[in-house]
Design a protein around this motif. Structure first.
Motif, PDB file in Angstrom:
ATOM      1  N   UNK A  27       0.812  -1.075  -0.208  1.00 54.71           N
ATOM      2  CA  UNK A  27       0.018   0.028   0.005  1.00 54.71           C
ATOM      3  C   UNK A  27       0.947   1.101  -0.004  1.00 54.71           C
ATOM      4  N   UNK A  28       0.792   2.009  -0.889  1.00 59.76           N
ATOM      5  CA  UNK A  28       1.373   3.381  -0.990  1.00 59.76           C
ATOM      6  C   UNK A  28       0.496   4.429  -1.001  1.00 59.76           C
ATOM      7  N   UNK A  29       0.835   5.288  -0.029  1.00 56.47           N
ATOM      8  CA  UNK A  29       0.122   6.638   0.505  1.00 56.47           C
ATOM      9  C   UNK A  29       0.885   7.540   0.073  1.00 56.47           C
ATOM     10  N   UNK A  30       0.540   8.417  -0.972  1.00 58.26           N
ATOM     11  CA  UNK A  30       1.371   9.735  -1.469  1.00 58.26           C
ATOM     12  C   UNK A  30       1.166  10.807  -0.620  1.00 58.26           C
ATOM     13  N   UNK A  31       0.364  10.865   0.220  1.00 57.00           N
ATOM     14  CA  UNK A  31       0.195  11.782   1.014  1.00 57.00           C
ATOM     15  C   UNK A  31       0.007  11.318   2.703  1.00 57.00           C
ATOM     16  N   UNK A  32      -0.533  11.707   3.631  1.00 56.88           N
ATOM     17  CA  UNK A  32      -0.767  11.354   4.987  1.00 56.88           C
ATOM     18  C   UNK A  32      -1.488  10.323   5.069  1.00 56.88           C
ATOM     19  N   UNK A  33      -1.852   9.694   6.388  1.00 56.18           N
ATOM     20  CA  UNK A  33      -2.563   8.782   6.879  1.00 56.18           C
ATOM     21  C   UNK A  33      -3.213   9.282   8.041  1.00 56.18           C
ATOM     22  N   UNK A  34      -4.468   9.297   8.270  1.00 63.29           N
ATOM     23  CA  UNK A  34      -4.866   9.687   9.711  1.00 63.29           C
ATOM     24  C   UNK A  34      -5.886   8.418  10.070  1.00 63.29           C
ATOM     25  N   UNK A  35      -5.534   8.023  11.403  1.00 58.31           N
ATOM     26  CA  UNK A  35      -6.647   6.810  12.028  1.00 58.31           C
ATOM     27  C   UNK A  35      -7.185   7.835  13.172  1.00 58.31           C
ATOM     28  N   UNK A  36      -8.749   7.860  13.046  1.00 54.85           N
ATOM     29  CA  UNK A  36      -9.336   8.459  13.934  1.00 54.85           C
ATOM     30  C   UNK A  36     -10.566   7.959  14.538  1.00 54.85           C
ATOM     31  N   UNK A  37     -10.790   8.014  15.898  1.00 55.55           N
ATOM     32  CA  UNK A  37     -11.863   7.259  16.548  1.00 55.55           C
ATOM     33  C   UNK A  37     -12.473   8.359  17.225  1.00 55.55           C
ATOM     34  N   UNK A  38     -13.692   8.936  16.913  1.00 53.35           N
ATOM     35  CA  UNK A  38     -14.427   9.999  17.506  1.00 53.35           C
ATOM     36  C   UNK A  38     -15.790   9.639  18.098  1.00 53.35           C
ATOM     37  N   UNK A  39     -15.809   8.365  18.568  1.00 56.42           N
ATOM     38  CA  UNK A  39     -17.038   7.715  18.883  1.00 56.42           C
ATOM     39  C   UNK A  39     -16.969   7.226  20.289  1.00 56.42           C
ATOM     40  N   UNK A  40     -17.549   7.643  21.343  1.00 60.05           N
ATOM     41  CA  UNK A  40     -17.442   7.229  22.764  1.00 60.05           C
ATOM     42  C   UNK A  40     -17.923   5.949  23.001  1.00 60.05           C
ATOM     43  N   UNK A  41     -18.751   5.213  22.043  1.00 64.97           N
ATOM     44  CA  UNK A  41     -19.261   3.804  22.289  1.00 64.97           C
ATOM     45  C   UNK A  41     -18.500   3.004  21.348  1.00 64.97           C
ATOM     46  N   UNK A  42     -17.749   3.533  20.375  1.00 63.85           N
ATOM     47  CA  UNK A  42     -17.029   2.879  19.359  1.00 63.85           C
ATOM     48  C   UNK A  42     -15.525   2.293  19.367  1.00 63.85           C
ATOM     49  N   UNK A  43     -15.433   1.612  18.562  1.00 67.63           N
ATOM     50  CA  UNK A  43     -13.767   1.017  18.250  1.00 67.63           C
ATOM     51  C   UNK A  43     -13.324   0.975  17.105  1.00 67.63           C
ATOM     52  N   UNK A  44     -12.035   1.605  16.714  1.00 68.04           N
ATOM     53  CA  UNK A  44     -11.612   1.453  15.300  1.00 68.04           C
ATOM     54  C   UNK A  44     -10.391   0.779  15.451  1.00 68.04           C
ATOM     55  N   UNK A  45     -10.405  -0.376  14.596  1.00 68.97           N
ATOM     56  CA  UNK A  45      -9.388  -1.352  15.186  1.00 68.97           C
ATOM     57  C   UNK A  45      -8.852  -1.550  13.489  1.00 68.97           C
ATOM     58  N   UNK A  46      -7.353  -1.339  13.602  1.00 66.21           N
ATOM     59  CA  UNK A  46      -6.582  -1.699  12.191  1.00 66.21           C
ATOM     60  C   UNK A  46      -5.937  -2.971  12.564  1.00 66.21           C
ATOM     61  N   UNK A  47      -6.139  -3.828  11.710  1.00 64.93           N
ATOM     62  CA  UNK A  47      -5.717  -5.291  11.828  1.00 64.93           C
ATOM     63  C   UNK A  47      -4.606  -5.706  10.684  1.00 64.93           C
ATOM     64  N   UNK A  48      -3.451  -5.673  11.052  1.00 65.28           N
ATOM     65  CA  UNK A  48      -2.352  -5.985  10.010  1.00 65.28           C
ATOM     66  C   UNK A  48      -2.157  -7.351  10.013  1.00 65.28           C
TER      67      UNK A  48
END
Length: 89
Positions: A27-48
């Motif tokens: 995966x090539x990202x020519x710009x930046x990458x943002x991972x953001x969780x903004x939910x009090x009851x939520x979960x953001x999972x990045x699984x590699x």
């Protein structure tokens, strides 16, 4: 091979669990990458767990304003930061 331009944002604003599990590959990202969780009851999972490789030519930002943000590393592969400017992680 997957290529993205500009800023890419992985965002969870819902009160649910959101997962991103990239496939094996480069995966090539020519710009930046943002991972953001903004939910009090939520979960953001990045699984590699599929062992992808990343080349990121901009900044990487992890923002947890609420809820849970998790990044699980794979067992092999690499993350490469490249570019002419200083980078923030």
């Amino acid at each position: 091979m997957y290529t993205y331009s500009g800023l890419v944002t992985f965002l969870n604003e819902e009160g649910i669990s959101t997962n991103w599990t990239p496939a094996f590959g480069t995966y090539t990202f020519n710009g930046g990458v943002t991972y953001r969780n903004a939910s009090a009851g939520g979960t953001l999972t990045i699984s590699n767990t599929n062992n992808p490789s990343f080349t990121i030519q901009g900044n990487v930002t992890f923002t947890q304003s609420a809820g849970t943000l998790t990044n699980t590393k794979g067992t092999t592969r690499t993350i490469t930061f490249s570019g002419a400017n200083p980078q923030n992680i």
